[in-house]
Design a protein around this motif. Structure first.
Motif, short mmCIF file in Angstrom:
data_model
loop_
_atom_site.label_atom_id
_atom_site.label_comp_id
_atom_site.label_asym_id
_atom_site.label_seq_id
_atom_site.Cartn_x
_atom_site.Cartn_y
_atom_site.Cartn_z
N GLU A 120 1.83 -1.49 1.05
CA GLU A 120 1.45 -1.67 -0.35
C GLU A 120 1.15 -0.32 -0.99
O GLU A 120 1.56 -0.06 -2.14
CB GLU A 120 0.23 -2.58 -0.45
N LYS B 239 3.09 1.50 -4.23
CA LYS B 239 2.42 2.02 -5.42
C LYS B 239 2.78 3.49 -5.67
O LYS B 239 2.94 3.91 -6.82
CB LYS B 239 0.90 1.84 -5.29
N TRP C 51 3.50 -4.97 -9.17
CA TRP C 51 2.29 -5.43 -8.49
C TRP C 51 2.67 -6.04 -7.15
O TRP C 51 3.86 -6.27 -6.88
CB TRP C 51 1.51 -6.44 -9.34
#
Length: 322
Positions: free
Chosen positions: A198, A202, A213
């Motif tokens: 994750e 990002k 997202w």
């Protein structure tokens, strides 16, 4: 309020056409019942050529669920993108998006079973390239405008209901999947609890100047079955959970990361492991989970037992969640 999910993959080892038809119809009836009682989501998936009859056509199943429900979402997690014609997939999702009023969620992965690619005569080594083409194509197709596809100018109709397009996430457990999602400005769906991936996603969003997202499974996302007497249920039905766990294990090499990952070889080991949990209603509430994934027909579970689990969940668990 926690997210509540009822999962269906319609597995039934040694099924007859009649028994499998009854299972499919029961799943749609269960979805209707769940929708009437406030369940958030039905989750389904795609696998091909599996001896135990794993569902190969999640969008057809989603269409049946949408026709029988009014509120809940259907998440296809995941569609194996490179096995689909990009233009046809854009049409299929657009029609389902229109039929459901925007209730379809599609997670696009590339799969992890070479034999599925062989079944459809698709080059396993080109799966990343094919996935890129598919995602880029469906996004262009859903605009309703002309675009160039394999050297031709064309337009795909109808346009979907959702604006700017149906909810489409990129699934996977690799950095390549995270980069793909970030480059296209699509949400990312890691296939397991992978905070480091994750973070990488990002970082790539910043690099590409896009927005997105993450929808990531929790550190614990057990598959649940509700019973008044878990000991009796494990003795009677544990083999169904073990069948599914062993099927998954046979597909997953060391570099495949999945929220459903079990090393169990016996029902006793599976119960101790906690990936699959049979709980009383009180025990289920006490778990305090943010995502409750009910799996009423796991591994060929008898339909009657699946109904008992679903009714107990809706009548004795759901009203107590907050």
């Amino acid at each position: 309020m926690p997210v509540t999910v009822v999962r269906f993959n319609l597995v039934e080892p040694d099924a007859t056409p009649a028994s499998l038809s009854a299972r499919y119809q029961a799943a749609v009836e269960m979805a209707t019942y769940a929708d009437d009682r406030g369940i958030t989501t039905v989750q389904t998936e795609e696998h091909h050529g599996v001896a135990n009859n794993w569902l190969p056509s999640p969008f057809a199943f989603a269409g049946a669920v949408f026709g029988a429900t009014r509120r809940l979402a259907v998440t296809v997690s995941a569609v194996i993108g490179p096995l689909h014609d990009p233009l046809r997939l854009a049409e299929e999702i657009a029609v389902l998006d229109l039929l459901s009023g925007g209730r379809l969620v599609t997670v696009a992965g590339i799969g992890y079973r070479p034999e599925e690619y062989a079944l459809f005569d698709v080059d396993w080594k080109r799966r990343g390239e094919l996935q890129d083409e598919l995602l880029e194509t469906v996004l262009k197709a859903w605009t309703g405008e002309e675009f160039t596809y394999r050297g031709r100018t064309l337009r795909v109709t109808p346009r979907p209901f959702s604006d700017p397009h149906p909810l489409l996430l990129v699934g996977g457990s690799s950095r390549a999947a995270a980069r793909r999602a970030a480059r296209l400005g699509l949400p990312f769906f890691p296939s397991a609890h992978l905070p480091e991936l994750e973070a990488y996603y990002k970082e790539r969003l910043i690099e590409y100047g896009t927005e997105g997202w993450t929808m990531m499974p929790g550190a614990e996302t057990p598959l649940l079955h509700i019973a008044e007497d878990p000991d009796r249920a494990w003795a009677a039905y544990g083999s169904h959970f073990l069948h599914e766990a062993r099927t998954y294990a046979s597909w997953q090499s060391g570099d495949i990361r999945s929220a459903v990952r079990s090393a169990a070889t016996t029902v006793e080991e599976l119960r101790a492991e906690g990936v699959y949990r049979i709980l009383t209603p009180d025990q289920c509430v006490a778990q305090g989970l943010d995502n409750l994934v009910l799996h009423p027909l796991s591994g060929g579970m008898p339909v009657d037992e699946g109904w008992r689990s679903l009714r107990l969940f809706c009548e004795s668990v759901l009203p107590r969640l907050d």
